[in-house]
Design an enzyme around this catalytic site. Sequence first.
Site, PDB file in Angstrom:
ATOM      1  N   GLU A  38       0.950  -1.147  -0.042  1.00 42.80           N
ATOM      2  CA  GLU A  38       0.116   0.009  -0.166  1.00 42.80           C
ATOM      3  C   GLU A  38       0.971   1.332   0.006  1.00 42.80           C
ATOM      4  O   GLU A  38       1.703   1.429   1.037  1.00 42.80           O
ATOM      5  CB  GLU A  38      -0.879   0.087   1.458  1.00 42.80           C
ATOM      6  CG  GLU A  38      -1.450   1.286   1.455  1.00 42.80           C
ATOM      7  CD  GLU A  38      -2.294   1.203   2.759  1.00 42.80           C
ATOM      8  OE1 GLU A  38      -2.690   0.226   3.478  1.00 42.80           O
ATOM      9  OE2 GLU A  38      -2.463   2.296   3.375  1.00 42.80           O
ATOM     10  N   ARG A  42       0.247  10.289   1.246  1.00 43.37           N
ATOM     11  CA  ARG A  42       0.626  11.444   2.233  1.00 43.37           C
ATOM     12  C   ARG A  42       1.751  12.053   2.014  1.00 43.37           C
ATOM     13  O   ARG A  42       2.382  12.984   2.678  1.00 43.37           O
ATOM     14  CB  ARG A  42       1.162  10.652   3.746  1.00 43.37           C
ATOM     15  CG  ARG A  42       0.043   9.742   4.320  1.00 43.37           C
ATOM     16  CD  ARG A  42       0.455   8.967   5.643  1.00 43.37           C
ATOM     17  NE  ARG A  42      -0.476   7.894   5.666  1.00 43.37           N
ATOM     18  CZ  ARG A  42      -0.324   7.003   6.620  1.00 43.37           C
ATOM     19  NH1 ARG A  42       0.568   6.932   7.513  1.00 43.37           N
ATOM     20  NH2 ARG A  42      -1.324   6.009   6.797  1.00 43.37           N
ATOM     21  N   LYS A 126     -10.764  -1.697   6.543  1.00 38.42           N
ATOM     22  CA  LYS A 126      -9.560  -1.459   7.286  1.00 38.42           C
ATOM     23  C   LYS A 126      -9.952  -1.125   8.735  1.00 38.42           C
ATOM     24  O   LYS A 126     -10.969  -0.310   9.149  1.00 38.42           O
ATOM     25  CB  LYS A 126      -9.016  -0.152   6.794  1.00 38.42           C
ATOM     26  CG  LYS A 126      -7.733   0.336   7.475  1.00 38.42           C
ATOM     27  CD  LYS A 126      -6.727   1.233   6.875  1.00 38.42           C
ATOM     28  CE  LYS A 126      -5.885   2.168   7.636  1.00 38.42           C
ATOM     29  NZ  LYS A 126      -4.690   2.416   6.938  1.00 38.42           N
TER      30      LYS A 126
HETATM   31  C1  3PG Z   1      -1.752   3.209   8.486  1.00 35.55           C
HETATM   32  O1  3PG Z   1      -1.939   4.115   7.939  1.00 35.55           O
HETATM   33  O2  3PG Z   1      -2.314   1.969   8.235  1.00 35.55           O
HETATM   34  C2  3PG Z   1      -0.980   3.507   9.748  1.00 35.55           C
HETATM   35  O3  3PG Z   1      -0.266   4.558   9.557  1.00 35.55           O
HETATM   36  C3  3PG Z   1       0.169   2.112   9.897  1.00 35.55           C
HETATM   37  O4  3PG Z   1       0.324   2.456  11.219  1.00 35.55           O
HETATM   38  P1  3PG Z   1       1.570   1.912  11.820  1.00 35.55           P
HETATM   39  O5  3PG Z   1       2.694   2.786  11.263  1.00 35.55           O
HETATM   40  O6  3PG Z   1       1.373   1.867  13.339  1.00 35.55           O
HETATM   41  O7  3PG Z   1       2.096   0.463  11.308  1.00 35.55           O
END
Ligand code: 3PG
Length: 209
Positions: A38, A42, A126
């Site tokens: 993914e 951002r 999600k």
């Molecule tokens: C996401 O958008 O899925 C999160 O930013 C991932 O979370 P993590 O950085 O704690 O793995």
Amino acid sequence: MLDRILAKRIIPVVVLDQASDAEPLAEALLDAGLDIMEVTFRTAAAAESITRIAKAFPEILLGAGTLLEPDQVARARDAGAIFGLAPGLNPEILAKAKQVGLQFSPGVMTPSDIEQALSLGCDLLKFFPAGAAGGPNMLKALAGPYAHTGVKFVPTGGISAKNLGDYLALPVVAAIGGSWMVDKKLVADANWTEITRLTKEALAAAAAV
Ligand code: 3PG
């Protein structure tokens, strides 16, 4: 798509500042045996990164994440993303995804979110921010009233090799997502071997569940 996600059960959540890192990063994941990723919207490099990966590695099941604006959904689709995700549930984003033909998993955290997602036709959701929202215990509780609907979750947020097994042991969890194996610093340092090592470790932990 669900079958392919279920085969590996891990989705690396990638933030790329430079599109030129896209191919080596994708290659590092493929070297570990992972053909899903993914790329999050951002950074300004997101769309170009997706274009590059889709072109160089069409075998990757490529997702676009953090889609917060309808325009980003269209750009992700045009760039070659096969699926899309967001941290929350925005009906405008879902409508756009449907319009452009992008499979989409909105983010949920509460029973009301789940019901809204189901009524909008989404059943691969999600679950974010997984750790802060109660982790595996929260998902176990949500499975009570919703597992029979066929809904499946992809928890992300606060997951690592240490706790991914607690999530993947739940029948309602299709896969987990996380950024730890594709940490921004590892990418900035071009430490592709460490990314491959962490990804292999994650896949082994998932396979052991
Ligand atoms: C996401 O958008 O899925 C999160 O930013 C991932 O979370 P993590 O950085 O704690 O793995």
